[in-house]
Design an enzyme around this catalytic site. Sequence first.
Site, PDB file in Angstrom:
ATOM      1  N   CYS A 148       0.884  -1.167   0.000  1.00 54.26           N
ATOM      2  CA  CYS A 148       0.000   0.000   0.000  1.00 54.26           C
ATOM      3  C   CYS A 148       0.925   1.220   0.000  1.00 54.26           C
ATOM      4  O   CYS A 148       2.117   1.093  -0.281  1.00 54.26           O
ATOM      5  CB  CYS A 148      -0.980  -0.028   1.170  1.00 54.26           C
ATOM      6  SG  CYS A 148      -0.228   0.056   2.795  1.00 54.26           S
TER       7      CYS A 148
HETATM    8  C1  RB5 Z   1      -3.898   5.176   0.628  1.00 50.33           C
HETATM    9  O1  RB5 Z   1      -3.978   6.503   0.286  1.00 50.33           O
HETATM   10  C2  RB5 Z   1      -3.020   4.920   1.813  1.00 50.33           C
HETATM   11  O2  RB5 Z   1      -3.605   5.390   2.944  1.00 50.33           O
HETATM   12  C3  RB5 Z   1      -2.743   3.441   1.879  1.00 50.33           C
HETATM   13  O3  RB5 Z   1      -2.211   3.008   0.673  1.00 50.33           O
HETATM   14  C4  RB5 Z   1      -1.758   2.970   2.916  1.00 50.33           C
HETATM   15  O4  RB5 Z   1      -0.633   3.777   2.940  1.00 50.33           O
HETATM   16  C5  RB5 Z   1      -2.252   2.704   4.234  1.00 50.33           C
HETATM   17  O5  RB5 Z   1      -1.493   2.272   5.124  1.00 50.33           O
END
Ligand code: RB5
Length: 153
Positions: A66
């Site tokens: 993420c």
């Molecule tokens: C998405 O914008 C972001 O919040 C997600 O990808 C991640 O970093 C969450 O931990």
Amino acid sequence: MRLGIAADHGGFELKERLKEELTDQGHEVVDFGAREYDPKDDYPDYVVPLGRAVAAGEVERGVAICGSGVGACVAANKIPGVRASLITEVYSAHQGVEDDDMNVMCLGGRVTCSALASDLVQTFLKARFKDGERYRRRLDKVARLEKLDEQDW
Ligand code: RB5
């Protein structure tokens, strides 16, 4: 190796690069999404199916990405049988497998550049659990937590 990969919008670009690279190297890469870049998508929608596949043995290991790697790691570790960690350096990429039997590596697509991410994934995939008594003992203690009801804590 047959491995799974998953990412939300924060890790989409890195996922696509890693998938291509790993496939070129001869790995079988199962993509749990996102299938296309969607700035509004949510990491649990991809990381949870990946984690379930790892826990079920459908794929040997997983890479979950993420933006920071934090959300992916939190979500993955909710699944019994998953041992996930956010990895940003090489030592933990192998030691996490050798001592802790890490089976899901989490990466931050907005934090770790693709060259380092590639080295980290290579290191993760080459590493093997040492399976010594003390490592197994610790992991058994962790695994027991998955079977407890909340009142047993
Ligand atoms: C998405 O914008 C972001 O919040 C997600 O990808 C991640 O970093 C969450 O931990």
